[in-house]
Write a protein that holds these residues in place. Sequence first.
Motif, PDB file in Angstrom:
ATOM      1  N   CYS A 172     -21.107   6.316  53.928  1.00 35.96           N
ATOM      2  CA  CYS A 172     -19.853   7.073  53.845  1.00 35.96           C
ATOM      3  C   CYS A 172     -18.738   6.216  53.262  1.00 35.96           C
TER       4      CYS A 172
ATOM      5  N   CYS B 230     -16.726   6.405  49.739  1.00 32.77           N
ATOM      6  CA  CYS B 230     -15.583   7.295  49.501  1.00 32.77           C
ATOM      7  C   CYS B 230     -14.532   7.207  50.590  1.00 32.77           C
ATOM      8  N   HIS B 231     -14.990   6.921  51.832  1.00 40.89           N
ATOM      9  CA  HIS B 231     -14.062   7.067  52.961  1.00 40.89           C
ATOM     10  C   HIS B 231     -13.489   5.742  53.445  1.00 40.89           C
TER      11      HIS B 231
ATOM     12  N   VAL C  94      -8.408   7.128  54.096  1.00 45.28           N
ATOM     13  CA  VAL C  94      -8.372   8.527  54.509  1.00 45.28           C
ATOM     14  C   VAL C  94      -8.307   9.436  53.284  1.00 45.28           C
ATOM     15  N   GLN C  95      -9.230  10.396  53.226  1.00 47.38           N
ATOM     16  CA  GLN C  95      -9.250  11.393  52.157  1.00 47.38           C
ATOM     17  C   GLN C  95      -8.774  12.711  52.754  1.00 47.38           C
TER      18      GLN C  95
ATOM     19  N   GLU D 197     -10.840  13.739  59.603  1.00 49.88           N
ATOM     20  CA  GLU D 197     -10.930  12.688  58.596  1.00 49.88           C
ATOM     21  C   GLU D 197     -10.173  11.450  59.070  1.00 49.88           C
TER      22      GLU D 197
ATOM     23  N   VAL E 125     -11.932   7.814  59.807  1.00 49.68           N
ATOM     24  CA  VAL E 125     -11.576   6.577  59.115  1.00 49.68           C
ATOM     25  C   VAL E 125     -10.993   5.545  60.080  1.00 49.68           C
TER      26      VAL E 125
END
Lengths: 412, 259, 732, 217
Positions: D87, D90-91, D94-95, D101, D105
Amino acid sequence: MDSALIPEGVKRCSVGKFLIFLGVVGAVLLWGVFAMLLCWIKGLNQTNMNDYYGFALWIWADLAVIALGGGAFFTGFLRYIIGKDELKNIINYAVLIGFICYSSALLILAIDIGQPLRGWFIFWHANVHSMLTEVAFCLSCYFGVLTIEYLPLILENRQLEKVPFFHHLSHNMHEIMAVFAATGAFLSFFHQGSLGGVSGVLFGRPFGYREGIFIWPWTFFLFTWSAAACGPCFTILITKITEKVTRKKLVKDNVIELLAKISGWMLATYTIAKILDTWYWASVTAPSKGFWVLDFYSNNPFYGPWILVLEIIICGVLPALILITESGRKSKPALLLAVILAAIGVSVNRWVMVLQVMAVPVMPFDSWYMYFPSWQEIATTILPVAYGVILIGLSHRYLPIFPQEKELNPVD
Amino acid sequence: MNKQHNKAKKFGMVIDLDKCTGCGACMVACMAENNVPFKADETNKLDSITWLRVYKLTNGKSFPNADFCYLPRPCMHCEGSHGHSPCVSVCPATATDYSHETGIVSQIYTRCFGCRYCMAACPYHARYFNWWDPVWPEGMEKYLNPNVSVRMRGIVEKCSFCYHRYQLAMEKAYYEGRREIEEQEYQTACTQACPAGAIVFGDLDNPEHAVHELKKNPNAFRLLERLGTNPKVYYISSREWVRQAGDNYLRQEGKSEKN
Amino acid sequence: MKVSRRTFLSIGSFIVGGAAGTALSPLPWKLTDDLSIWTQNWPWTPMPERGEVSYVNSVCTLCPGGCGISVRKVNDRAVKIEGMKGHPVNDGGICILGLSGLQLLYGPTRIKTPLKRVGEKGQGKFKKISWDEALKEVAEKLGTLRSEGKSHTVACVSGSACGTVPQLLKRLLTVYGSPNFMSVPTMQDAYAVTLKLMHGVDACPGFDVENADFILSFGSGIIEGWGSTVRMFKANSAWQDKKIKVVQIESRMSNTAAKAAKWIPARPGSEGVLALGIAYMMLRDGLYKKEVCDSAAGFEDFRKTVSENYAPENIAAATGIEKETIESLAKEFAGAASPLAICGRGQGHTPGSQYEFMAVHALNALAGNINKAGGVFTVPDPKYIAWAEPELDETAQKGMSSPRIDGAGSETYPHAKSLLNRLPPAILSAQGECPVQALLISEANPCYTLSDTQTVKKAFAKIPFVVSFSSYMDETAQYADIILPNHAYLERLEDAPAYAAGLSKPVIGLSKPVVTPQFDTKHTGDAVIALAKALGDKVAAAFPWESYAACLEETLGDKWKSLNEKCFAVVEESIEAPLQFFKQECKPVFAEGDEKQYPFVLMPYDSIRLANGFIGNTPFLTKTVPDTVLRKNDIFVEINPKSAGGDSLSLREGSAVMLTTPKGSAKVRVHLSEEIMPGVIAIPRGLGHTAYDKYLAGKGINCNELIGPAEDSGSGFDAVWGIRAKLSSVSI
Amino acid sequence: MSKPVDHKKEVLGDGSGGFAILFFLLGLVASLIVGWVVYPKLLYSQKNQPVDFNHALHIDLVDEGCESCHFFREDGTYSGVPKLAQCIGCHEEVQGETKDEAIFVEQYVKQGREVPWLIYAKQPDCVFFSHVAHVKAGGMDCVTCHGHIGESASLKVYEENRITGYSRDIWGKNISGLKTNTWDRMKMDDCSECHEEKGVNATSVQTGKGACFVCHK
């Protein structure tokens, strides 16, 4: 105090005395229950069983009580199917003893298996090739039959009988009892037989293995036969003990003698069959696996081959001879001796065919180990005895078990 | 229908007793691989779980002519006749089974309810009952192998020929688009560990596997062959008395049946 | 009455209805199913977590054998130890102890934090302390002793003298000012002295078992754990394949004897005599390699001594072996292309008599198989540790010039490098202050492994300050004042030189951490460096490394990279070894005790299923011990039935007897065995622990408690192999 | 007390029969409610996932469908629920703006803690389920057993059997044990149903069906 419950026209001991009796036997029962709980909660490490005695005291007790309880099906068979009408005077007691024996057997099985909560797998995931599956199904069904046979007796209690529904139920059940007796006899033939098959099919255990007919080894028939022969002997024995304890004559001699005579001939023929079986096994089956028959006994440090003598001669031939001769049957001490020996004989046979089958070393470099049961095993084995005594006590006190009692013991 | 079947195999073992040193590495390899528990006192061998047990055989002669030989005894995975091994057919709950795919006698611990009938049926004492709850000292349960289920008390267990290794090998084969595995891809823990190289494992029916030839050795024998159990574990010994000790013979048979 | 009957009926109907409804609901059926599923997943039965599988290669350091291992991990748990394929020593094979190593790593005997003694010495009562406190306390004590001019009263016992950690300990002692670095002696030390005396070299023996074609073993447990265990097992199997003959000379039929082509039960202790008896035959019949021997120094003396004293009739009584047997042995041995004679009893954990070692080596010399394929190689001591000579301050110089406590290297014992067996008597016989004021112990358990253990314990109790680096709560750790627990063997990075295992081509292994340390432990290398730094000045200066890992990397230099990848490096070094026959001045070692009072000879024996050194037996190993050796907590003494039926004795299998030797007595049980010589009785090594956990402690007896040391006149090592004993009946 | 027999007749003859039937029905209905409604409520505990997850959102962002995150390892074993490492790509930060989310994170990614996901389809320890045998060798799709979880925008509540510790998805949502879709239940019967149909390794001597060791360990 409980006189309203006691059957009419018979005399029973005082309530106080009866309660003391219940208390004493109940204490033994509780001891057994405590041991049983220990086995359930802590596991079978509470026993002295081990990988060489995975079949031990319990399974022996199990097979023994089933054999001894054989009186129920065989007496029923004689009474309802063959039509030996005199036996109606002892059939109630035979059914009660059978009920006790079979419920005890189921209880012992429930303690003996390592995972009691999975016990139902034997039905749900049944393997039809296994003798034990056959045993489980027939045993449970026959226990159901025994319950149905015992039920009308309960309903004949003086108070219960007053309820018309129960009265009619009881009456109607009596009417169709022959059907149940036939079912019971059929089921018993199979489960007694398949219990014999349990050891007879073990081709890895030359001590127990027997050749046979179709899928059934000879022990299949021998077990049924011996249960039919010795079960009624046990019924007679318990009747005699009950008479001794109650200080009353409960069943007429001609009834006992008839049953004894039939048992005698069954036992005689069984013993002959057993001798033939032993001879064939010793001279053909065992040698083909590389065993001389005494090899099986020679390493046993305790009783050696004497157990064979005990089982076949002392507890087979001897009681059979007593029972088939009229003078033997008519002599009370001889009759008593014969039924005791027959009961011991069938128990010894079950011991041999269960414990020894597993304990006799098969690998040449393996050894005989000795086993002595732990107190938990003994207590749980005595538990059903105590339970049986209590149930007999209650049944005798409150139910009209012995139809001839009133006649034989007129109340002033 | 048959397209989903894997090729039938018959896994078996050949154990060279001339090489076996009785060191017990196979026993421990087995215990470590298969999460076999241990108690503080394991000296009572009648309730000590050892899927693979090394027996000590003696020739019965007196000093200095005495001789002994070790014999490792895993489950024999008897084929009986047509897969009716002594133990499989007696299990009332189908907890033990014989597969024609591998020739392995399986034991499913969660199905077994502990009647011990199979133990009575097995003349090799290869089956063990869990009399006790398995307990590992605190922290030691970290080494337990997730590929083998830990057995709860009250059930029967036995050697599985490290069947989980077959499962894992097959997974790898499937991943690589194969349906068959090589000899070396599936070996039992005892075979792999044996420092003397005395244990050879493979498909008895596959001419490419070493066991196929080894089992034909004139000195090869099986335990209790006369019972008709048809075991899949072969032993090799150059000593006649050892070969004789593998089965029962009547005195008049003169101990000459197997030389 | 009216109401109660109605109530009765109502309740009855309700119950019947309820039962019917329940039966028609999922409750009973699902509950039955769920209860059985509950039994399948009992919360108290562990369920190992699944995860990603990986393998870490390392080297097993449970014995000096140097086997490569491959440890299977699931996530961060080590789940199985297997032999490393392609490793020059074991090539995939693994021994029983190595297999059970995870029980040591995760076992209950691990010492989890630094400890400080609170109870009496040996009582095993400790309290937890921090590393800072522990190191400070040790450094302060050492500092005080040093400032008092007692630096030479500090001693160190290390399991081995080989490798960076023992060498760091030795270096610490040197710069601190003590000559008293000791290692636990094994047969390798007796062999080293033999090679020194007969070839004039500092070397270890390398046995080319793979290429030998006749093996004459004087009691060596070839498949009992002698040498590098797995390698010997593999060699033994190869001999079986190639029909190479092994002759085992031993009074008890060990596994090796049972597997051997021929077992010769010689009288115990007469092995050296028998070797020279064979030498006699070779010399008499000219069956020796004349081109090698005739020119060797001392050969004529040797020939003379042997010819005068070792004729078969002279030695028949001592050995119990007939002339014909000796003759045929000599013929077979000399007739083989590459015969090999080996010695070192059992696993070779005890040195043995110099007389015997030299006699056996003389056979190899006569056969001309020194530094030849299939023979004995003289392998030079490892040289890869080449640290700069440390600078010694005045205290250190003074300390280093004082005599060693154990007398090693002195005029009396010129050949021995250390004599641990002499430490306890030195302490106990000293007048006044204890000659050892502080003792550091690493990877050794002398309170269990040395002869006459009770005396050893008494001596240890007298030492004012004992520091143990043990990872496990062993008997010696129980005598410690401070315990600085080392990482367990699968948690630490360390070099593992396999020089002491008789490999013809020694291997330097790199033991790599398989898992992160499980507890609050510290690498002994780091602890030593930290102690040195705390002592300051020149002591600190001798340890310039910031950590042990840095030290190791620097030490291994160009070997580091390949070792890190492969975990091993094969050393191909040889050394010239001119042959000289040393005049036999050494004497055989006899069993202590009066023959009349003690009719039996008690011999401890080694079993591969019982670890008997620094590492205590694992639960798995103990589980494999047969019930003819241990039953509950009773150990069995092996005895021939012929000896068991003596005048006052009538012993049966399992009888309880009192086993008494001049050193003590213990209750044991009898195991009748045809596999032992009449008159000899035997018990295994490795049992009778008092420390460790419930899986080991209290099982059987420690044979070392019944056996007293027997100092070898040649080397000074403890060369004991047995003791006289008697059996007397006791009531159970 | 003078006419006890009459009393009896009265009681049994008149009122009692009706009472008996009434109470019988009462008992019947009560126990049916207990068995069908109360019991399932008591049997299962409800647990929320530590962090919610939107399968639908992710499936659009990856190239290889389910196998992008639920992949096979090189030894053929199945990785199952993704680990943090997958993960993090991308993470790391924080997205988007959802609360989950942020929790993911802050509490897991930044602290390097694995998310203790509750696994709906987790098979018991005694089962050796080979994903690769089904997906690669058998050519099955994920939906057959797992249903349309891949299209969900949110994770459902995890229900755990208090007695067995199993996820409710094993027995199935329906307490009667009946199912309509292949993915409604994951009991052994459901496996063997398909195995029998396809004749998968029907090599058992005892049953003639699939041998036990095909799926058990």
